[in-house]
Write an enzyme that holds these catalytic residues in place. Structure first.
Site, short mmCIF file in Angstrom:
data_model
loop_
_atom_site.label_atom_id
_atom_site.label_comp_id
_atom_site.label_asym_id
_atom_site.label_seq_id
_atom_site.Cartn_x
_atom_site.Cartn_y
_atom_site.Cartn_z
N GLY A 229 -14.81 7.93 -20.13
CA GLY A 229 -14.03 9.15 -20.02
C GLY A 229 -14.22 10.03 -21.24
N GLY A 234 -10.46 8.38 -25.24
CA GLY A 234 -11.18 7.23 -25.81
C GLY A 234 -10.70 6.89 -27.20
N GLU A 251 -17.61 4.53 -23.35
CA GLU A 251 -18.63 5.53 -23.02
C GLU A 251 -17.92 6.85 -22.83
OE1 GLU A 251 -21.22 6.84 -19.36
OE2 GLU A 251 -21.75 4.80 -19.96
N CYS A 285 -21.00 13.03 -18.01
CA CYS A 285 -21.10 12.95 -19.46
C CYS A 285 -22.52 13.10 -19.97
CB CYS A 285 -20.49 11.64 -19.96
SG CYS A 285 -21.23 10.16 -19.22
#
Length: 477
Positions: A229, A234, A251, A285
């Site tokens: 996310g 994070g 990640e 991402c």
């Protein structure tokens, strides 16, 4: 038609929240309510961890080949027309997604299961002679216990499966938290036919998510957390895990640069740039956000990319590109574009506006390194074009970011490829390929891109067994 309700899945059973609470799921294009999902309580979260903890002892002892066979059967079931239809309906309802991302999420899930099942071959240890004559050292790889996995909405099924499959194949059990955006799609991941308690699914209302996540992280049975996310969330998860000295695989975000050198295949590079920038309307991402091209071929590349961008439209059903997942996200994207324009950037394509959650493809030039658009992840259909005079300048600009998740390099010279790619600081560099291309080795190098990989090494502990010599030692005390 009744509104679909997505339950919790704990210890092999579907069930509502223990409090009866639920939350609405809305289509980002129409804003219509398309579902409700159970909002897990503290008790539900404890039950999910307890179920995973109970299942761990037996699952860890299950032969790896049997673990893999369950997933391979699940891939066969998932591939049927029935499940394809379930997935398609859910993703269209929850994301208003375009056909390309629906197909990619579905087929990517199946491919991921079949490819990842092979990691059981890596579940092996090592041995070595001891410093003591007649002694022997054995290193085992053993499952860790309960893994807490948090998966995002943008490739809901594929990323949910990735969050679970490596830990489970390694012998761990999992509590998976779905996104509040796509709970129905992500619930398909629990239908793998695993023994009760091996995989448990919870969903939470957005306002309650921080508290529920903190409670699960704090649970003594939880050994590790994996999260895919944004960097802000994070970081919060990493801080919470640090309170309990628990490791994470994170990640997070990206600002992928594509470096195009003057000897590149420009036609193919342009197609890859368009794909990498606009798949899922840039909500990945590893989406292409910056194109850094040598000046001698910049005009030719820009013409090709601009032509393909202008042929794609974002909107609702039937459009090539879907909306962004929320109006707030769309406002964030156009806000970055406006900020850059006010500072002197030039919008070569796009109107700098949004229509609800819909943002059309944008190409922006003359973006300098003091603008937010250069440094901040847009997570939208926007690409920045930058011209450079030399390879060294291209590498310098590619590395002028805190994000380190993904990059790409286009050149026809294999020696140049090795030399330049090794100087770009990213976890993965695609040579003559699109940035939206990854496998289990995908991962950042720290900072807002996160750290760790979905690998056997990350989801097993090493246990050292030291066999002392049969001949008794002489002890000094």
């Amino acid at each position: 038609m009744p509104i679909p309700v997505t339950p919790l899945f704990i210890d092999g059973q579907e069930r509502p929240s223990s409090t009866g609470a639920s939350f609405e799921v809305r289509n980002p294009y129409s804003n219509e309510v398309v579902g409700r999902a159970a909002a897990a309580s503290s008790d539900d979260c404890r039950d999910a961890v307890a179920a995973a903890s109970r299942a761990f002892a037996a699952w860890e002892q299950t032969p790896p080949v049997m673990r893999a066979s369950i997933f391979l059967k699940a891939a066969d079931i998932l591939e049927t027309a029935e499940y394809r239809e379930k997935h398609t309906v859910a993703v269209k309802d929850e994301l208003a997604a375009a056909d390309a991302i629906i197909g990619g999420d579905f087929m990517g899930s199946i491919m991921s299961i079949r490819e990842t099942a092979a990691i059981i071959a890596e579940l092996k240890g090592d041995n070595a002679p001891s410093l003591l004559a007649g002694g022997y050292a054995v290193v085992q790889r053993r499952a860790m216990g309960v893994i807490f996995a948090i998966s995002p909405w943008n490739a809901p099924l594929a990323l949910s499966i990735r969050a679970c499959i490596v830990p489970i194949l390694c012998g761990n059990t999992v509590v998976l938290k779905s996104s509040e955006v796509t709970p129905r799609t992500q619930a398909l991941a629990v239908e793998a036919g695993l023994p009760n308690g091996v995989l448990n699914l919870i969903s939470t209302a957005k306002s309650e998510a921080p508290a529920r996540v903190a409670e699960i992280i704090a649970h003594p049975a939880v050994r590790k957390i994996n999260f895919t996310g944004g960097p802000r969330v994070g970081q919060a998860i990493a801080v919470e895990a640090a309170r309990h000295l628990k490791p994470c695989v994170l990640e997070l975000g990206g600002k992928a640069a594509v470096v195009v050198l003057e000897d590149a295949d420009l036609e193919t590079a342009a197609k890859a740039i368009v794909f990498g920038a606009l798949l899922n309307s840039g909500q990945i991402c590893i989406s292409t956000e910056r194109v850094i091209v040598q000046r001698s071929v910049a005009a030719q590349l820009l013409t090709a990319v601009k032509k393909q961008f202008s042929e794609l439209r974002a909107g609702g059903p039937g459009c090539s590109l879907g909306p962004l997942f929320s109006e707030a996200s769309a406002e964030h994207v156009v806000g970055l574009i406006r900020d850059a324009q006010n500072a002197g950037a030039e919008v070569l394509l796009g109107d700098g506006k949004r229509d609800g959650a819909v943002v059309q493809p944008h190409i922006v030039a003359k973006v300098t390194q003091d603008m937010k658009l250069w440094h901040n992840e847009t997570f939208g259909p926007v690409v920045v074009f930058v011209e450079v005079d030399s390879v060294d300048e291209a590498v310098e600009k590619a590395n002028d970011t805190e994000y380190t998740l993904m990059a790409a390099l286009w050149t026809e010279n294999v020696h140049t490829a090795f030399n330049v790619a090794s100087r770009i600081r990213a976890g993965t560099i695609n040579i003559n390929g699109q940035s939206v291309s990854s496998d289990s080795r995908l991962g950042g190098l720290g900072g807002p891109s996160g750290y760790g990989r979905f690998s056997v090494a990350e989801f097993t502990d090493t246990r050292n067994l030291f066999f002392h010599p049969s001949k008794p030692m002489i002890y000094p005390l």
